[in-house]
Design an enzyme around this catalytic site. Structure first.
Site, mmCIF file in Angstrom:
data_model
loop_
_atom_site.group_PDB
_atom_site.id
_atom_site.type_symbol
_atom_site.label_atom_id
_atom_site.label_comp_id
_atom_site.label_asym_id
_atom_site.label_seq_id
_atom_site.Cartn_x
_atom_site.Cartn_y
_atom_site.Cartn_z
ATOM 1 N N GLY A 78 -4.557 5.632 -0.491
ATOM 2 C CA GLY A 78 -3.534 5.069 0.373
ATOM 3 C C GLY A 78 -3.432 3.560 0.376
ATOM 4 O O GLY A 78 -2.786 2.979 1.238
ATOM 5 N N CYS A 79 -4.043 2.892 -0.598
ATOM 6 C CA CYS A 79 -4.038 1.428 -0.610
ATOM 7 C C CYS A 79 -2.635 0.855 -0.800
ATOM 8 O O CYS A 79 -2.255 -0.088 -0.100
ATOM 9 C CB CYS A 79 -4.993 0.910 -1.681
ATOM 10 S SG CYS A 79 -6.692 1.461 -1.421
ATOM 11 N N THR A 80 -1.875 1.403 -1.718
ATOM 12 C CA THR A 80 -0.519 0.903 -1.944
ATOM 13 C C THR A 80 0.380 1.164 -0.732
ATOM 14 O O THR A 80 1.064 0.247 -0.275
ATOM 15 C CB THR A 80 0.075 1.486 -3.238
ATOM 16 O OG1 THR A 80 -0.750 1.065 -4.347
ATOM 17 C CG2 THR A 80 1.500 1.010 -3.462
#
Length: 187
Positions: A78-80
């Site tokens: 979920g970093c982006t």
């Protein structure tokens, strides 16, 4: 095979609070310089007022495969989407007189590429030597030979941690918690 990194698969494992950040509130920001995506070395202690640093494990272009089992690690994926949510609410953060940075243990070059790819209006900071994360004893993921900061957000006021968010889930909605806190404590 390319992976759409803006997509969060259903049924991701939810991280639990293991107490790894309970010691943070009230700590002073370490007197450490970090490389920013504009090529400068930034001393965070010198930033007055409110500062939000969202820490994330890793991000990168979709043609680079994620580590094996990435989606099974609670809180890893979920970093982006998280970065894009801070991007999409950047003006609101500015109106709340808050400086924002993203931070990971990735190299400045990798972060520069990511900043350009998803059009971030703020800089990312590299803690690739882990001086910042070790000074604050931030929790990490150990994945293969990588040491990655677990997803968390720190809110500093005049150099001291006033609030931490950990664990962060879902990462694309976390900005709502941050904004609610900033609005509730605005001066």
């Amino acid at each position: 095979m390319e992976t759409d990194l803006t997509y969060l698969p259903p049924n991701l494992p939810v991280p639990t609070d293991d107490g790894a950040c309970d010691h943070l509130d009230g700590l002073q920001i370490p007197d450490i310089q970090l490389a920013a995506t504009d090529g400068t070395m930034l001393r965070l202690r010198n930033i007055p007022g409110r500062l939000v640093i969202y820490c994330y494990p890793m991000t990168g272009p979709s043609h680079i495969p994620l580590p094996p089992g990435w989606d099974e690690i609670p809180g890893a994926r979920g970093c982006t989407p998280q970065a894009c949510s801070f991007r999409d609410h950047y003006q609101e953060l500015q109106q709340l007189q808050t400086t924002v940075f993203g931070m990971s243990t990735q190299s400045p070059e990798m972060q520069r590429s990511e900043r350009e790819r998803i059009h971030l209006p703020f800089h990312l900071l590299s803690d690739e030597h882990r001086h910042f994360s070790e000074a604050l004893r931030l929790p990490v993921h150990m994945v293969d030979s990588l040491i990655l900061i677990k997803r968390l957000t720190l809110v500093f006021e005049n150099g001291y941690i006033r609030k931490h968010f950990y664990p962060v889930f879902p990462p694309d909605k976390h900005i709502d918690e941050v904004l609610a806190y900033l609005k509730a404590t605005a001066v």
